[in-house]
Scaffold this motif. Structure first.
Motif, PDB file in Angstrom:
ATOM      1  N   GLU A  57       0.832  -1.207   0.000  1.00 38.65           N
ATOM      2  CA  GLU A  57       0.000   0.000   0.000  1.00 38.65           C
ATOM      3  C   GLU A  57       0.866   1.257   0.000  1.00 38.65           C
ATOM      4  O   GLU A  57       0.565   2.228  -0.684  1.00 38.65           O
ATOM      5  N   THR A  58       1.950   1.220   0.766  1.00 39.85           N
ATOM      6  CA  THR A  58       2.867   2.358   0.794  1.00 39.85           C
ATOM      7  C   THR A  58       3.447   2.607  -0.592  1.00 39.85           C
ATOM      8  O   THR A  58       3.452   3.743  -1.071  1.00 39.85           O
ATOM      9  N   LEU A  59       3.916   1.552  -1.237  1.00 36.01           N
ATOM     10  CA  LEU A  59       4.493   1.700  -2.574  1.00 36.01           C
ATOM     11  C   LEU A  59       3.465   2.208  -3.571  1.00 36.01           C
ATOM     12  O   LEU A  59       3.758   3.100  -4.378  1.00 36.01           O
ATOM     13  N   ALA A  60       2.252   1.676  -3.523  1.00 34.98           N
ATOM     14  CA  ALA A  60       1.201   2.126  -4.448  1.00 34.98           C
ATOM     15  C   ALA A  60       0.859   3.594  -4.199  1.00 34.98           C
ATOM     16  O   ALA A  60       0.690   4.368  -5.151  1.00 34.98           O
ATOM     17  N   ASP A  81       1.837  -4.086  -9.529  1.00 31.58           N
ATOM     18  CA  ASP A  81       3.036  -4.488 -10.268  1.00 31.58           C
ATOM     19  C   ASP A  81       3.875  -3.274 -10.661  1.00 31.58           C
ATOM     20  O   ASP A  81       5.097  -3.294 -10.522  1.00 31.58           O
ATOM     21  N   LEU A  82       3.223  -2.233 -11.148  1.00 28.71           N
ATOM     22  CA  LEU A  82       3.945  -1.019 -11.544  1.00 28.71           C
ATOM     23  C   LEU A  82       4.668  -0.380 -10.369  1.00 28.71           C
ATOM     24  O   LEU A  82       5.817   0.063 -10.505  1.00 28.71           O
ATOM     25  N   SER A  83       4.010  -0.337  -9.215  1.00 32.09           N
ATOM     26  CA  SER A  83       4.626   0.306  -8.056  1.00 32.09           C
ATOM     27  C   SER A  83       5.819  -0.502  -7.541  1.00 32.09           C
ATOM     28  O   SER A  83       6.829   0.074  -7.126  1.00 32.09           O
ATOM     29  N   ILE A  84       5.732  -1.813  -7.604  1.00 30.86           N
ATOM     30  CA  ILE A  84       6.859  -2.655  -7.173  1.00 30.86           C
ATOM     31  C   ILE A  84       8.033  -2.512  -8.144  1.00 30.86           C
ATOM     32  O   ILE A  84       9.184  -2.338  -7.727  1.00 30.86           O
ATOM     33  N   ALA A  87       9.595   0.861  -7.518  1.00 25.66           N
ATOM     34  CA  ALA A  87      10.321   0.898  -6.248  1.00 25.66           C
ATOM     35  C   ALA A  87      11.676   0.202  -6.355  1.00 25.66           C
ATOM     36  O   ALA A  87      12.651   0.629  -5.722  1.00 25.66           O
ATOM     37  N   GLU A  88      11.750  -0.842  -7.172  1.00 25.74           N
ATOM     38  CA  GLU A  88      13.002  -1.576  -7.332  1.00 25.74           C
ATOM     39  C   GLU A  88      14.077  -0.756  -8.034  1.00 25.74           C
ATOM     40  O   GLU A  88      15.253  -1.086  -7.972  1.00 25.74           O
ATOM     41  N   THR A  89      13.681   0.351  -8.680  1.00 20.06           N
ATOM     42  CA  THR A  89      14.656   1.208  -9.369  1.00 20.06           C
ATOM     43  C   THR A  89      15.222   2.289  -8.451  1.00 20.06           C
ATOM     44  O   THR A  89      16.125   3.025  -8.851  1.00 20.06           O
ATOM     45  N   LEU A  90      14.691   2.406  -7.233  1.00 21.89           N
ATOM     46  CA  LEU A  90      15.077   3.486  -6.321  1.00 21.89           C
ATOM     47  C   LEU A  90      15.998   3.002  -5.215  1.00 21.89           C
ATOM     48  O   LEU A  90      15.863   1.877  -4.734  1.00 21.89           O
ATOM     49  N   ARG A  91      16.911   3.891  -4.804  1.00 20.11           N
ATOM     50  CA  ARG A  91      17.735   3.600  -3.634  1.00 20.11           C
ATOM     51  C   ARG A  91      16.840   3.707  -2.392  1.00 20.11           C
ATOM     52  O   ARG A  91      15.909   4.515  -2.366  1.00 20.11           O
ATOM     53  N   PRO A  92      17.092   2.929  -1.354  1.00 11.41           N
ATOM     54  CA  PRO A  92      16.232   2.941  -0.160  1.00 11.41           C
ATOM     55  C   PRO A  92      16.025   4.325   0.450  1.00 11.41           C
ATOM     56  O   PRO A  92      14.925   4.648   0.902  1.00 11.41           O
ATOM     57  N   GLU A  93      17.051   5.172   0.468  1.00  8.34           N
ATOM     58  CA  GLU A  93      16.905   6.495   1.077  1.00  8.34           C
ATOM     59  C   GLU A  93      15.951   7.411   0.306  1.00  8.34           C
ATOM     60  O   GLU A  93      15.486   8.416   0.842  1.00  8.34           O
ATOM     61  N   MET A  94      15.639   7.066  -0.929  1.00  9.37           N
ATOM     62  CA  MET A  94      14.699   7.871  -1.719  1.00  9.37           C
ATOM     63  C   MET A  94      13.293   7.846  -1.122  1.00  9.37           C
ATOM     64  O   MET A  94      12.553   8.818  -1.235  1.00  9.37           O
ATOM     65  N   PHE A  95      12.919   6.763  -0.487  1.00 10.53           N
ATOM     66  CA  PHE A  95      11.567   6.653   0.056  1.00 10.53           C
ATOM     67  C   PHE A  95      11.312   7.683   1.149  1.00 10.53           C
ATOM     68  O   PHE A  95      10.215   8.225   1.256  1.00 10.53           O
ATOM     69  N   GLN A  96      12.336   7.981   1.935  1.00 10.99           N
ATOM     70  CA  GLN A  96      12.196   9.020   2.961  1.00 10.99           C
ATOM     71  C   GLN A  96      12.027  10.389   2.312  1.00 10.99           C
ATOM     72  O   GLN A  96      11.196  11.192   2.739  1.00 10.99           O
ATOM     73  N   LYS A  97      12.795  10.667   1.259  1.00 10.06           N
ATOM     74  CA  LYS A  97      12.662  11.942   0.545  1.00 10.06           C
ATOM     75  C   LYS A  97      11.272  12.078  -0.081  1.00 10.06           C
ATOM     76  O   LYS A  97      10.653  13.129  -0.009  1.00 10.06           O
ATOM     77  N   ILE A  98      10.808  11.012  -0.699  1.00 15.34           N
ATOM     78  CA  ILE A  98       9.495  11.033  -1.356  1.00 15.34           C
ATOM     79  C   ILE A  98       8.400  11.225  -0.315  1.00 15.34           C
ATOM     80  O   ILE A  98       7.493  12.044  -0.504  1.00 15.34           O
ATOM     81  N   THR A  99       8.486  10.508   0.789  1.00 14.56           N
ATOM     82  CA  THR A  99       7.487  10.648   1.852  1.00 14.56           C
ATOM     83  C   THR A  99       7.461  12.074   2.387  1.00 14.56           C
ATOM     84  O   THR A  99       6.392  12.654   2.598  1.00 14.56           O
ATOM     85  N   GLY A 100       8.628  12.671   2.591  1.00 16.32           N
ATOM     86  CA  GLY A 100       8.699  14.060   3.044  1.00 16.32           C
ATOM     87  C   GLY A 100       8.048  15.017   2.060  1.00 16.32           C
ATOM     88  O   GLY A 100       7.333  15.949   2.449  1.00 16.32           O
ATOM     89  N   ALA A 101       8.265  14.787   0.769  1.00 17.19           N
ATOM     90  CA  ALA A 101       7.657  15.633  -0.260  1.00 17.19           C
ATOM     91  C   ALA A 101       6.142  15.451  -0.303  1.00 17.19           C
ATOM     92  O   ALA A 101       5.398  16.412  -0.504  1.00 17.19           O
ATOM     93  N   VAL A 102       5.675  14.221  -0.086  1.00 18.09           N
ATOM     94  CA  VAL A 102       4.224  13.969  -0.032  1.00 18.09           C
ATOM     95  C   VAL A 102       3.615  14.749   1.137  1.00 18.09           C
ATOM     96  O   VAL A 102       2.579  15.411   0.992  1.00 18.09           O
ATOM     97  N   LEU A 103       4.270  14.705   2.288  1.00 17.41           N
ATOM     98  CA  LEU A 103       3.766  15.450   3.451  1.00 17.41           C
ATOM     99  C   LEU A 103       3.732  16.949   3.165  1.00 17.41           C
ATOM    100  O   LEU A 103       2.794  17.637   3.573  1.00 17.41           O
ATOM    101  N   LYS A 104       4.724  17.444   2.447  1.00 14.12           N
ATOM    102  CA  LYS A 104       4.756  18.873   2.080  1.00 14.12           C
ATOM    103  C   LYS A 104       3.577  19.203   1.160  1.00 14.12           C
ATOM    104  O   LYS A 104       2.908  20.225   1.339  1.00 14.12           O
ATOM    105  N   GLN A 105       3.290  18.346   0.196  1.00 12.84           N
ATOM    106  CA  GLN A 105       2.159  18.587  -0.713  1.00 12.84           C
ATOM    107  C   GLN A 105       0.839  18.556   0.054  1.00 12.84           C
ATOM    108  O   GLN A 105      -0.068  19.331  -0.235  1.00 12.84           O
ATOM    109  N   ILE A 106       0.735  17.686   1.036  1.00 10.89           N
ATOM    110  CA  ILE A 106      -0.470  17.639   1.874  1.00 10.89           C
ATOM    111  C   ILE A 106      -0.614  18.947   2.637  1.00 10.89           C
ATOM    112  O   ILE A 106      -1.704  19.513   2.731  1.00 10.89           O
ATOM    113  N   GLU A 107       0.487  19.464   3.176  1.00 10.34           N
ATOM    114  CA  GLU A 107       0.455  20.729   3.915  1.00 10.34           C
ATOM    115  C   GLU A 107       0.013  21.880   3.026  1.00 10.34           C
ATOM    116  O   GLU A 107      -0.729  22.756   3.475  1.00 10.34           O
TER     117      GLU A 107
END
Length: 128
Positions: A57-60, A81-84, A87-107
């Protein structure tokens, strides 16, 4: 018409002229649109309905926030399938950056909304 004097002018401008947030490596979190919201609602995303999400769900949810909504609707049946694959093309630390940007867009969206009046019933809540 009642004027809302509690909205920060900078926040209001951010909502009027939303910008993508570049996370690096060719990934950007798109401004929240009604289409983005509809996709997140369709998968009952933790972004809209706060709960502890599964990894899938997080990846989707992050995929939806970083890809064109119109194209995502067209390929909705392949979203997991698309989200998995994405996700396999990204470095693990990218998920924290993306999550932070999502929170900014919500704000950006939340800051542009008028304050709720007592007695108003919320239909859905955006987590953040």
């Amino acid at each position: 018409m009642e004027i809302n004097n509690t909205v920060n002018p900078k926040s209001a401008l951010e909502a009027l002229f939303p910008q993508s947030i570049d996370c690096g490596e060719g990934v950007a979190v798109q401004p929240f649109s009604l289409a983005t919201y509809a996709l997140l609602e369709k998968i009952k995303s933790y972004i809209i309905f706060p709960h502890e999400p599964t990894q899938e769900e997080t990846l989707a949810s992050l995929y939806i926030c970083t890809h064109d909504a119109k194209e995502t609707f067209k390929k909705f049946d392949l979203l997991q399938d698309l989200s998995i694959e994405w996700a396999e093309t990204l470095r693990p630390e990218m998920f924290q950056k993306i999550t932070g940007a999502v929170l900014k867009q919500i704000e950006v969206v939340k800051n542009a909304m008028p304050p709720e009046k007592a007695g108003d019933e919320k239909k859905a809540v955006m987590a953040g």
